[in-house]
Design an enzyme around this catalytic site. Sequence first.
Site, PDB file in Angstrom:
ATOM      1  CB  SER A 130      -0.897  -0.036   1.221  1.00  0.00           C
ATOM      2  OG  SER A 130      -1.718   1.090   1.205  1.00  0.00           O
ATOM      3  N   GLY A 131       0.616   2.165  -0.904  1.00  0.00           N
ATOM      4  CA  GLY A 131       1.381   3.414  -0.952  1.00  0.00           C
ATOM      5  C   GLY A 131       2.622   3.320  -1.815  1.00  0.00           C
ATOM      6  CB  THR A 135      -3.512   4.015  -7.630  1.00  0.00           C
ATOM      7  OG1 THR A 135      -3.907   2.979  -6.741  1.00  0.00           O
ATOM      8  CG2 THR A 135      -4.723   4.626  -8.263  1.00  0.00           C
ATOM      9  CG  ASN A 180      -1.695   5.868  -0.644  1.00  0.00           C
ATOM     10  OD1 ASN A 180      -1.759   7.086  -0.818  1.00  0.00           O
ATOM     11  ND2 ASN A 180      -1.763   4.998  -1.630  1.00  0.00           N
ATOM     12  CB  SER A 183      -5.044   3.942   0.590  1.00  0.00           C
ATOM     13  OG  SER A 183      -4.977   2.559   0.523  1.00  0.00           O
ATOM     14  CB  SER A 184      -7.069   1.692  -4.320  1.00  0.00           C
ATOM     15  OG  SER A 184      -6.163   2.468  -5.038  1.00  0.00           O
ATOM     16  N   GLY A 410      -2.441  -3.376  -2.170  1.00  0.00           N
ATOM     17  CA  GLY A 410      -1.168  -4.023  -1.866  1.00  0.00           C
ATOM     18  C   GLY A 410      -1.225  -4.788  -0.559  1.00  0.00           C
ATOM     19  CD  GLU A 412      -4.285  -2.676   3.269  1.00  0.00           C
ATOM     20  OE1 GLU A 412      -5.127  -3.215   4.008  1.00  0.00           O
ATOM     21  OE2 GLU A 412      -4.528  -1.702   2.543  1.00  0.00           O
TER      22      GLU A 412
HETATM   23  N1  LIG Z   1       5.108   8.242 -10.009  1.00  0.00           N
HETATM   24  C1  LIG Z   1       4.809   9.002  -8.966  1.00  0.00           C
HETATM   25  N2  LIG Z   1       5.184  10.292  -8.958  1.00  0.00           N
HETATM   26  C2  LIG Z   1       4.906  11.073  -7.923  1.00  0.00           C
HETATM   27  N3  LIG Z   1       4.228  10.665  -6.841  1.00  0.00           N
HETATM   28  C3  LIG Z   1       3.813   9.391  -6.772  1.00  0.00           C
HETATM   29  C4  LIG Z   1       4.072   8.499  -7.850  1.00  0.00           C
HETATM   30  N4  LIG Z   1       3.543   7.317  -7.516  1.00  0.00           N
HETATM   31  C5  LIG Z   1       2.990   7.468  -6.303  1.00  0.00           C
HETATM   32  N5  LIG Z   1       3.141   8.704  -5.850  1.00  0.00           N
HETATM   33  C6  LIG Z   1       2.681   9.258  -4.574  1.00  0.00           C
HETATM   34  O1  LIG Z   1       2.420   8.188  -3.714  1.00  0.00           O
HETATM   35  C7  LIG Z   1       1.078   8.192  -3.284  1.00  0.00           C
HETATM   36  C8  LIG Z   1       0.562   6.775  -3.200  1.00  0.00           C
HETATM   37  O2  LIG Z   1       0.492   6.220  -4.478  1.00  0.00           O
HETATM   38  P1  LIG Z   1      -0.641   5.212  -4.887  1.00  0.00           P
HETATM   39  O3  LIG Z   1      -0.464   4.943  -6.314  1.00  0.00           O
HETATM   40  O4  LIG Z   1      -1.966   5.660  -4.447  1.00  0.00           O
HETATM   41  O5  LIG Z   1      -0.234   3.937  -4.061  1.00  0.00           O
HETATM   42  P2  LIG Z   1      -0.904   2.520  -4.035  1.00  0.00           P
HETATM   43  O6  LIG Z   1      -1.972   2.516  -5.072  1.00  0.00           O
HETATM   44  O7  LIG Z   1       0.208   1.617  -4.326  1.00  0.00           O
HETATM   45  O8  LIG Z   1      -1.415   2.342  -2.684  1.00  0.00           O
HETATM   46  C9  LIG Z   1       0.329   9.002  -4.280  1.00  0.00           C
HETATM   47  O9  LIG Z   1      -0.772   9.634  -3.711  1.00  0.00           O
HETATM   48  C10 LIG Z   1       1.399  10.015  -4.715  1.00  0.00           C
HETATM   49  O10 LIG Z   1       1.432  11.078  -3.807  1.00  0.00           O
HETATM   50 MG   LIG Z   2      -3.911   2.295  -4.906  1.00  0.00          MG
END
Ligand SMILES: Nc1ncnc2c1ncn2[C@@H]1O[C@H](COP(=O)(O)OP(=O)(O)O)[C@@H](O)[C@H]1O
Ligand SMILES: [Mg+2]
Length: 1069
Positions: A130-131, A135, A180, A183-184, A410, A412
């Site tokens: 997660s984070g 996404t 996060n 977080s989805s 992810g 957790e």
């Molecule tokens: N490629 C990226 N560039 C900049 N910030 C990112 C990037 N990927 C993730 N982040 C940061 O990390 C945070 C969490 O990413 P997210 O994709 O929601 O994580 P996950 O889906 O894996 O839980 C996002 O809200 C963003 O702030």
């Molecule tokens: Mg996500």
Amino acid sequence: MESGIGSRRTLGSRVGAGYGAWDAKWEGCRVEGEERDLGSGMRRRIWDEDGEHQELPALIPAVPQTYIGNVVISVNPYTSLPIYTPEKVEEYRNCSFFAVKPHIYAIADDAYRSLRDRDRDQCILITGESGAGKTEASKLVMSYVAAVSSKGEEVNKVKEQLLQSNPVLEAFGNAKTVRNDNSSRFGKYMDIEFDFKGEPLGGVISNYLLEKSRIVRHVKGERNFHIFYQLLAGASPQLLQQLKLRQDCGHYGYLNREGSNLPGMDDAANFHAMQDAMRVIGFSPAEVTELLQVTAVVLKLGNVQLSSSFQASGMEACSITEPRELREICELIGLEPGTLERALCSRTVKARDETVLTTLTVPQGYYGRDALAKNIYSRLFNWLVNRINASIQVKSDKQRKVMGVLDIYGFEIFQDNSFEQFIINYCNEKLQQIFILMTLKEEQEEYVREGIQWTPVEFFDNSIICNLIENSTTGILAMLDEECLRPGVVNEDTFLTKLNQLLATHKHYESKETQNARRVTDASLPPRCFRIHHYAGKVTYNVTGFIEKNNDLLFRDLSQAMWAARHALLRSLFPEGDPQKVSLKLPPTAGSQFKSSVAMLMRNLYSKNPNYIRCIKPNDAKSAMVFTPELVLAQVRYLGLLENVRVRRAGYAFRQPYGPFLQRYKMLNARTWPRWHGGDRQGTEVLLAGLAFPAEELAFGHTKIFIRSPRTLFDLERRRQERVAQLATLIQKMFRGWRCRTQYQLMRKSQILISAWFRGHRQKNRYKQMKRSVLILQAYARGWKARRTYRKYFRSNASTCLANFIYRRLVQRYLVGLAKNLPPLSVTDRTWPPAPYRFLSDANQELKNIFYHWKCKKYRDQLPAARRAQLQARLCASELFKDKKTLYPKSLQQPFRGEYLGLKQNPKYQKLHAVAKDKLVMADTVRKVNRANGKTVPRLLLLTTEHLVLADPKAAQPKTVLSLSDIRGVSVTRFSDGFLALHLKEVSTVGAKGDFLLVSDHLIELVTRLHQTLEATTGQALPLHITDRFSTRFPKGDVSITVVESPKAGINGPVCKKKGSNKMEVLVH
Ligand SMILES: Nc1ncnc2c1ncn2[C@@H]1O[C@H](COP(=O)(O)OP(=O)(O)O)[C@@H](O)[C@H]1O
Ligand SMILES: [Mg+2]
């Protein structure tokens, strides 16, 4: 997070010579880009088994992405980097995968091109905890594909709809967690469908297990789903009023009664963006309102307060404390408040054909309320996904290719892990299994299968954990279901006991009890918990709530109440509430539902070509430029990346069955192009032998060719592209040649045809011409011959004779016709019939003239002598004056009387009469101008055939008698006056008297008669000057007379003024 990789087997230590792209890079999980060494302190040994040391470079990369084989490793930068610009998209478009820097775009491009060019369905699996940035990565993939696929109005609409599904689903399905901020809280798998040209046609979204417990409870520091905060922050006052909501987050129980401002997240703006996205996707305004109404109902349910009351029977019951919220909910959904209150506070129980209404205790009431809220929300979320699918689904039934993008929650590990974490982690195990299967196990098995020399690389196979959870008889999920369905006392304790019994010896299962049995003392494992050694670490699950969440039951009274509502959307979410459709069959449990949907997902993923993006979280603080090596190391380990590196390094970058390989590259060798007549393998060998690659680069398996380094593959591809370009040029050349040739031949044929026709036509014309000429010649010749032969028989001059005869005949006919048809005899009629033949036109003209003259003569002959004389005089006047003197037209009205004095009748003029005798031509009164002063005196004027006599009117005695031969000439003016100057010859008898200046009222007649008489007697014309200036001779000298037109002259004739001694001015009008 807790880390550790349970009972992992030691990885094989064979580290072959590094290959291809990896040589120059870090041999393990290289974090590439513009590397900055942060100092040796940051380097950590991550590998010390079998005495091998490898270092994890604690580098913070500028481009935080790298590859293992074609698996992209992406480190969350936690800051926006300038590597997702349109320029970057262009850079990666049609790039050669390993020739450019590692990037998510590169894998997206590779997948897209494989899909488009090789017709292989693709899936992109994005995993990580997660984070870690899953996404975001999935959004980057989608936006890349959208950017590189073609553009067109319809395609752009589809792309826009696909992209805009993100903000909507994120609003309803994402929440802030401790890990996060966005977080989805659901798993998402999206199939993007393309046509054969690679244009997106639409898509299908599948969602997995929304974490609905968050609706009613979330820990401090986290938030409920974004939509609630967005709605309260972004809705207009009218909308809030319509939804019966208050703007204050602190008012709502489900939002923990606390405000919620997240740094870097603008809820109001996101709300508007979400609304715009819905519009783009195709939600009608009514649908949006209904959706928000149901959302508001969920939020308001949390504020329905229950309190205990006692019934008459003394039993404890619950009732609604403050009915306002309930009433408002009912107004929103169109339901009788009493119905909902009954459903919330009591329950119908069926016992042996009897239905009994039992009251609920307060905790039971709250349980029911929360279950209702969770159910409404999760069903609403499913509805939302289906609604989006309805918009983005592919309408045509063209053949499609699919690219699946999986962004699932992810792994957790929380402080307190419950059923949701268990399910989420199970799903991650399955994904890891796919990864292992596809990248490690299958690859190695393939080498063995293909007979390639291979030293196995050992790796941890997590099937054992998957089996622990999902086995249909002894798996944890199966046992949980069994507990849920079992009659009798059912609670989590019996469930845990059962697990402990069955899994006592399982290597990946632990609980207080199994530890006790093994005499392990572990304070970290509390009672009522069990621990699973997942591939990514040990996770301790608290069994509390497992049964309830797995059952996911909603009191039937509540679903019936919802079904009874008039709100169409809400009602449609609870079909089982229809009393007609009461079913006693229990719905499938949440666990088994999830298991089957995961199984379906896995089948789906197996059927496609996988592409991996493995996301890594660099630190727990969500901060940029901070890299916690332990954390990363743990992830690198449990994700199996090291094994992955080893297999890739020892193995081959590329493999393909001989058939397709030969098909693809056969144009690189003259012997295999265009057709190879032997077996595929032999063909491949011949083909590659011609290309002279180093022997270690290639391995020939039983059915496939293996190529060790990507460089060789690129080389092949590059050569192929060059060759394809050459071949395309060749085909173009041949085609153009053929086209030109056929065109030329067609033109030539046409030209020949045209010239044949033309020549034919010309020859025909010439022939006709010749034939005509020959005929004429023949005719002449024959005529000549005939005439020569027959001349003697002809009478000579017969033709002339005939012609004359005809001519005469024509003339005769003409003349006779003319005689019968003579025009009238009137002299004014000048008509004459036209000549009937051209040869007669001269004669006709002559005859016309003769006839006219004859006609005039006849007319003249019959005129009386007086009239004739008069006409002659008139004619003469006209010759003299017409168009010369203005008086002339006026004189036409006056007849020429000649005798104006009455010489015969008046005895007074007897003497004058005698003078004139028979020779009188004209007698009139004139005025004589005094040459000295210009005054006039009347005189009588007599013109005879010999003389001009001027007489005094009183005495009637001739004063001056001029012989006509003395007259030298006459001068008159151009005007309408009667002034005249009579010039006399100097040598005459009266010449000494000088010229006379006279004024006559009958000037025209006088001059005309003078002229006629003079002509008749002397045979000479009278010299007449019509002029404005003339000179006169007077006895005292010459006087020049100037005629001036002036109104002063009056009607009584000209006024003469003497000007000096030799000038006189005559004013006329
Ligand atoms: N490629 C990226 N560039 C900049 N910030 C990112 C990037 N990927 C993730 N982040 C940061 O990390 C945070 C969490 O990413 P997210 O994709 O929601 O994580 P996950 O889906 O894996 O839980 C996002 O809200 C963003 O702030
Ligand atoms: Mg996500």
